[in-house]
Design an enzyme around this catalytic site. Structure first.
Site, PDB file in Angstrom:
ATOM      1  N   LYS A 142      -2.464   1.944  -0.223  1.00  0.00           N
ATOM      2  CA  LYS A 142      -2.121   3.057  -0.735  1.00  0.00           C
ATOM      3  C   LYS A 142      -0.989   3.451  -1.235  1.00  0.00           C
ATOM      4  O   LYS A 142       0.097   2.518  -1.622  1.00  0.00           O
ATOM      5  CB  LYS A 142      -1.850   3.783   0.786  1.00  0.00           C
ATOM      6  N   SER A 217      -3.371  11.596   4.225  1.00  0.00           N
ATOM      7  CA  SER A 217      -3.452  11.108   2.611  1.00  0.00           C
ATOM      8  C   SER A 217      -3.811   9.499   2.177  1.00  0.00           C
ATOM      9  O   SER A 217      -3.535   9.293   0.705  1.00  0.00           O
ATOM     10  CB  SER A 217      -1.860  10.946   2.049  1.00  0.00           C
ATOM     11  N   SER A 241      -3.046  11.214   8.545  1.00  0.00           N
ATOM     12  CA  SER A 241      -3.076  10.552   7.402  1.00  0.00           C
ATOM     13  C   SER A 241      -4.539   8.860   7.071  1.00  0.00           C
ATOM     14  O   SER A 241      -4.661   8.852   5.932  1.00  0.00           O
ATOM     15  CB  SER A 241      -1.747  10.058   6.430  1.00  0.00           C
TER      16      SER A 241
END
Length: 579
Positions: A142, A217, A241
């Protein structure tokens, strides 16, 4: 006296001219800042494109030099088998890396999930420790995981062109374990959304259906792993997330207890908020890969590099256990009505667990609405959103954030008035608005104490029933693009366990059927508010999409959570990938 002088100064012709100048200056400043944001976006896209071209050329060059390599076979291997073949010498780390480079490049063309290629991974192959548990494993990250020499923008213009000076602790540990971080993946702007879009890199789409969100996310991770472009990824989770992208994209992911894995060196949009804990966790196509990653990370290197992390190695005995479990479960949290597919997934999993010899006991944590609104939302926005808003000064606000930024910008008195007026008809929206007020230090301490007391009360409920783990619904299937920002209340199944700081993971167990789709026409939700209406609309046209359940354990019991997830996977996993 001062007011009279100011009024006199502005009431004449010169005052009008001065006022016009001030307005013009404000407009010019706004135009200038937006121009800078446009420039930052253009530079980010150019760098993304250049990185992807470099990535493609590297993969093509290796392919030409190794025409007999069976990449399809390699890419189909489960991670534990891949590691075994690399360690035995049957596969070279170079073959693995460049095969995944090519596949990631192909996946990105359809999903826009990769923000940059970490080109130093090629040189790292020569330095990777051969005895590491992840030797030769390409790992996607990420974008918030800092890597030396690379930006972690979080989709914000202000972070573009500010490369990290060093790797964050988790990336250092991965490299010490022989892993090869090879790409950064996309996130929603500021990471405060469970969609995945930002003004710098654009929208990431779901590999199962391009009109659907991949979740967020950690949405770029979800899309890349689900489509086969990475065998293992790392995400973060502060409201779901890791779990949303895993559920929406049909993979496995776990949110550990907040401080089980180091967060040192991660890039964030808000620092210092500790009422609701952020977690670092792995995402992969199966549970065994998650366990392998945790084995590798929970090592002496991490405990040495970040002494604030409790030195708790992976507990093999707990993970390997096969004793029957006492499983608490609930079909609904009475806050977000489960979709027909969610309810069916939960009940089918329950029946399979019972048939396998486990004991299922009804269980529901107390006072969930208060935990979600006053405690969780109140903790996340205890400064009224001031620090988050600073990230957006002079920047565009991505549509994936819905109305969040506009609401945070409202004056405190107006939020309070709206909350008061809405409470009789729209209690969830009123609760959300009233939780966004800024707090004094004393009030923040009171809130943090209340969260601690709530955590202990749920643990007492849990232990009164002698539970090992808990099974809950997980929001799924994937919502339409841009819908998550308009369905804030639907985070209820995940956010609760960030507030409690319990480890929680998701496992795909089924797919949406035509019957599920037909029943969704009658979905009204519990409140009939805008959040319920968005969920009903955004889950249409979902036949064939993955549906997951959530598995929960008590704090610091990640191994038990994984053991439960593995059992659910063994009994239920559909075992499909997006085409």
């Amino acid at each position: 006296m001062v007011q009279e002088e100011l009024w006199a100064a502005f009431s004449g012709p010169s005052g009008v001219a001065l006022a016009c100048c001030l307005v013009a200056a404000a407009l010019a400043l706004r135009w200038s800042s937006r121009r800078m944001a446009r420039g930052a976006a253009a530079r980010a896209r150019q760098r993304q494109q250049a990185a992807l071209e470099t990535m493609d050329k590297a993969a093509q060059r290796f392919r030409l030099q190794n025409p007999d390599l069976d990449s399809e076979m390699l890419l189909a291997l489960p991670l534990p088998q891949l590691v075994q073949k690399v360690r035995s010498g049957e596969l070279s780390p170079e073959a693995v890396l460049f095969s995944y480079l090519q596949k990631a490049w192909e996946v990105n063309r359809g999903t826009n999930c990769v923000t940059t290629y970490l080109a130093d991974c090629e040189a790292q192959l020569c330095q990777a420790p051969g005895q590491g548990l992840l030797y030769g494993v390409p790992v996607s990250l990420k974008e918030c995981f800092s890597c030396k020499g690379h930006d972690s923008t979080l989709g914000l213009s202000r972070n573009q062109g500010t490369p990290a000076e060093c790797d964050c602790v988790v990336v250092q540990v991965l490299k010490l374990q022989g892993a090869v971080p090879f790409v950064h993946t996309n996130v929603p702007q500021s990471m405060f959304s469970y969609d995945c879009s930002n003004p710098l890199f654009g929208q990431t789409t779901n590999p199962w259906m391009s009109s659907k969100s991949p979740g967020g996310s950690s949405g770029g991770e979800g899309a890349l792993i689900a489509a086969g472009g990475s065998p293992l990824g790392l995400g973060t989770d502060i409201g779901g997330s890791i779990r949303f992208p895993s559920a929406f994209c049909g993979i496995c992911g776990i949110k550990p207890t907040g401080n089980r894995i180091s967060k040192s060196g991660l890039k964030g949009s808000v620092y210092g908020q500790v009422a609701v804990q952020l977690s670092v966790g792995p995402m992969a196509r199966d549970v065994e890969s998650l366990a392998l990653c945790l084995r590798a990370l929970l090592c002496e290197d991490m405990f040495r590099l970040d002494p604030t992390v409790p030195p708790l190695p992976f507990n093999e005995e707990v993970y390997a256990s096969s004793r029957p479990l006492r499983v608490g479960y609930y079909e609904t949290d009475n806050y977000t009505m489960p979709t027909p597919a969610m309810r069916r997934a939960l009940l089918e999993t329950k029946r399979s667990l019972e048939a396998a010899g486990h004991t299922l006991i009804p269980f529901l944590p107390a006072n969930i609405p208060h935990a979600l609104e006053a405690l969780s939302t109140g903790g996340l926005f205890s400064d009224g959103g001031k620090r988050l808003l600073q990230n957006f000064e002079g920047d565009y606000v991505d549509s994936c954030l819905g109305d969040l930024i506009s609401i945070l910008r409202l004056p405190k008195w107006l939020k309070g008035l709206l909350a008061f007026m809405l409470r009789p008809l729209l209690p969830r929206l009123a609760g959300f608005l009233s939780s966004l007020r800024p707090r004094s230090a004393g009030k923040l301490w009171e809130l943090q104490h209340e969260i601690e007391m709530y955590r202990h009360s749920v643990i007492a409920q849990w232990r009164a029933l002698d539970l090992d783990v808990v099974l809950t619904p997980m929001l799924s299937p994937a919502l339409d693009l841009n819908a998550p920002g308009k369905a804030t209340g639907a985070v209820s199944y995940t956010l609760l366990y960030n507030c409690l700081d319990f480890p929680a993971g998701v496992v795909p167990v089924t797919t949406v059927t035509a019957e599920d789709e037909a029943q969704m026409e009658h979905y009204k939700g519990y409140f009939g508010d805008i959040w319920d209406k968005v969920v009903q609309k955004a889950m249409k046209r979902s036949v064939g999409l993955p549906v997951a359940v959530q598995c929960v354990a008590l704090p610091w019991q990640e191994e038990l959570c994984l053991r439960f997830m593995r059992e659910v996977e063994r009994l239920m996993a559909p075992g499909r990938q997006p085409s």
